[in-house]
Scaffold this active site. Sequence first.
Site, PDB file in Angstrom:
ATOM      1  N   LYS A  40      -2.320  -3.433 -26.551  1.00  0.00           N
ATOM      2  CA  LYS A  40      -1.047  -3.427 -25.818  1.00  0.00           C
ATOM      3  C   LYS A  40      -0.162  -4.545 -26.354  1.00  0.00           C
ATOM      4  O   LYS A  40      -0.154  -5.657 -25.826  1.00  0.00           O
ATOM      5  CB  LYS A  40      -1.270  -3.586 -24.313  1.00  0.00           C
ATOM      6  CG  LYS A  40       0.027  -3.530 -23.499  1.00  0.00           C
ATOM      7  CD  LYS A  40      -0.226  -3.502 -21.995  1.00  0.00           C
ATOM      8  CE  LYS A  40       1.100  -3.498 -21.229  1.00  0.00           C
ATOM      9  NZ  LYS A  40       0.912  -3.316 -19.773  1.00  0.00           N
ATOM     10  N   ARG A  81       0.832  -1.207   0.000  1.00  0.00           N
ATOM     11  CA  ARG A  81       0.000   0.000   0.000  1.00  0.00           C
ATOM     12  C   ARG A  81       0.868   1.259   0.000  1.00  0.00           C
ATOM     13  O   ARG A  81       0.613   2.213  -0.752  1.00  0.00           O
ATOM     14  CB  ARG A  81      -0.917  -0.013   1.232  1.00  0.00           C
ATOM     15  CG  ARG A  81      -1.943   1.119   1.267  1.00  0.00           C
ATOM     16  CD  ARG A  81      -2.540   1.299   2.648  1.00  0.00           C
ATOM     17  NE  ARG A  81      -1.535   1.792   3.602  1.00  0.00           N
ATOM     18  CZ  ARG A  81      -1.184   3.081   3.713  1.00  0.00           C
ATOM     19  NH1 ARG A  81      -1.745   4.003   2.950  1.00  0.00           N
ATOM     20  NH2 ARG A  81      -0.270   3.440   4.594  1.00  0.00           N
ATOM     21  N   GLU A 118      -4.135  -7.333 -24.935  1.00  0.00           N
ATOM     22  CA  GLU A 118      -2.692  -7.515 -24.804  1.00  0.00           C
ATOM     23  C   GLU A 118      -2.254  -8.903 -25.278  1.00  0.00           C
ATOM     24  O   GLU A 118      -2.197  -9.852 -24.501  1.00  0.00           O
ATOM     25  CB  GLU A 118      -2.230  -7.315 -23.357  1.00  0.00           C
ATOM     26  CG  GLU A 118      -0.717  -7.450 -23.198  1.00  0.00           C
ATOM     27  CD  GLU A 118      -0.233  -7.231 -21.773  1.00  0.00           C
ATOM     28  OE1 GLU A 118       0.982  -7.367 -21.542  1.00  0.00           O
ATOM     29  OE2 GLU A 118      -1.059  -6.943 -20.887  1.00  0.00           O
ATOM     30  N   TYR A 130       3.026 -12.359 -14.440  1.00  0.00           N
ATOM     31  CA  TYR A 130       2.667 -11.320 -13.464  1.00  0.00           C
ATOM     32  C   TYR A 130       2.354 -11.971 -12.125  1.00  0.00           C
ATOM     33  O   TYR A 130       1.666 -12.961 -12.064  1.00  0.00           O
ATOM     34  CB  TYR A 130       1.441 -10.540 -13.949  1.00  0.00           C
ATOM     35  CG  TYR A 130       1.731  -9.654 -15.147  1.00  0.00           C
ATOM     36  CD1 TYR A 130       2.177  -8.356 -14.953  1.00  0.00           C
ATOM     37  CD2 TYR A 130       1.564 -10.117 -16.439  1.00  0.00           C
ATOM     38  CE1 TYR A 130       2.443  -7.534 -16.055  1.00  0.00           C
ATOM     39  CE2 TYR A 130       1.835  -9.298 -17.529  1.00  0.00           C
ATOM     40  CZ  TYR A 130       2.258  -8.016 -17.325  1.00  0.00           C
ATOM     41  OH  TYR A 130       2.526  -7.216 -18.415  1.00  0.00           O
ATOM     42  N   SER A 167       2.608   1.596 -21.975  1.00  0.00           N
ATOM     43  CA  SER A 167       1.934   1.014 -20.819  1.00  0.00           C
ATOM     44  C   SER A 167       2.997   0.202 -20.099  1.00  0.00           C
ATOM     45  O   SER A 167       3.061  -1.015 -20.216  1.00  0.00           O
ATOM     46  CB  SER A 167       0.749   0.128 -21.243  1.00  0.00           C
ATOM     47  OG  SER A 167       0.135  -0.458 -20.114  1.00  0.00           O
ATOM     48  N   GLU A 223       0.805 -10.594 -26.017  1.00  0.00           N
ATOM     49  CA  GLU A 223       2.258 -10.440 -25.946  1.00  0.00           C
ATOM     50  C   GLU A 223       2.971 -11.635 -26.557  1.00  0.00           C
ATOM     51  O   GLU A 223       2.843 -12.759 -26.072  1.00  0.00           O
ATOM     52  CB  GLU A 223       2.738 -10.261 -24.502  1.00  0.00           C
ATOM     53  CG  GLU A 223       4.265 -10.127 -24.427  1.00  0.00           C
ATOM     54  CD  GLU A 223       4.821  -9.893 -23.044  1.00  0.00           C
ATOM     55  OE1 GLU A 223       6.044  -9.683 -22.934  1.00  0.00           O
ATOM     56  OE2 GLU A 223       4.045  -9.922 -22.071  1.00  0.00           O
TER      57      GLU A 223
END
Length: 359
Positions: free
Chosen positions: A226, A51, A184, A359, A297, A186
Amino acid sequence: MSLGPYAAELIENAKLIAAPGKGILAADESTGTIGQRFSGISVENNEENRRKYRQLLFTTNGIEEYISGVILYEETLYQVADDGTPFVDIMKAKGIIPGIKVDKGIKPLAGTNGECVTQGMDDLDARCAKYYKQGARFAKWRAVLHIKDVLGATPSPVAIIENANTLARYASICQQNGLVPIVEPEVLMDGDFSIEVAAAATERVIAACYKALSDHHVMLEGTLLKPNMVRSGSDAAVQANSKEIALATVRVLQHTVPCAVPGITFLSGGMSEEEASLSLSEINNAPGPRPWSLTFSYGRALQQSCLKAWKGVDANIPAAQAVLLARAQANSLANLGKYSGGAGGEGANASTFVKGYVY
């Protein structure tokens, strides 16, 4: 084709994200991925530190001059600043549009040479409605395609078609719920192959995506793309320079992306901060028609030096924010084709590459 109740809002938000001189901050790292980043600066991976770090990013004075949208992880979408102000409200007050990562990661595609497909479709409609209510106005779904040979066998037709249809279905569901979908696909630049091989693979993938988007009646004016930049494979003996990357990338886009799409927001794909900025600037000076905003991005290529400056220490926040702002400004100039290098010093040349990045 029915445009639906959100059509005007989708078109407007897509245009705002693709505004000249602006791009997207990708801050949607999963809990595991941000933990890997934190380990490099000896910071414990807990909710409070996550945070505090995201608060550093979003409260940077002047960041709104260069950043039009921020992609968030679900946890971050619901977090608040020290004074109790929701992060979403901080962004909106700056004119920055909040976005949300909605995919649930990749799974193996059986019967292929290590290829994969992205999961997360089952409850996507309900989640999109929930995220819209919380203030998100765009979404991101990442598909991953692999080049494992130089003969064109990969990405395989089944991987291309499966991922293209999944991206199109995701985009349709997003638009039904008021979220601008970032598409996206990729193509990973992992391996030993030339920029020509990368260009051919990327062109097949993007062409299939727009066929699928058409089949699924997705309103292109309310979407963003993207893609990866077209580059030499990470293990290739000969590496293409930024001008060659720009020419190959723009040529692929000219062959595949309709002019109705307002913006193309490149992922950095493991390039150093400086390489990502210089290549983007060259892309915006490439010859031929470029009817879309060609912008950024970036996650790692915006945050790596910022993280190293922060080190989890409150006293370092102003310095870390200054580093972030300088990098964002560099990419803003790159979107305008006016970045000539030098932002961030030597640290900006450090690679952000992670083989088989997830990710």
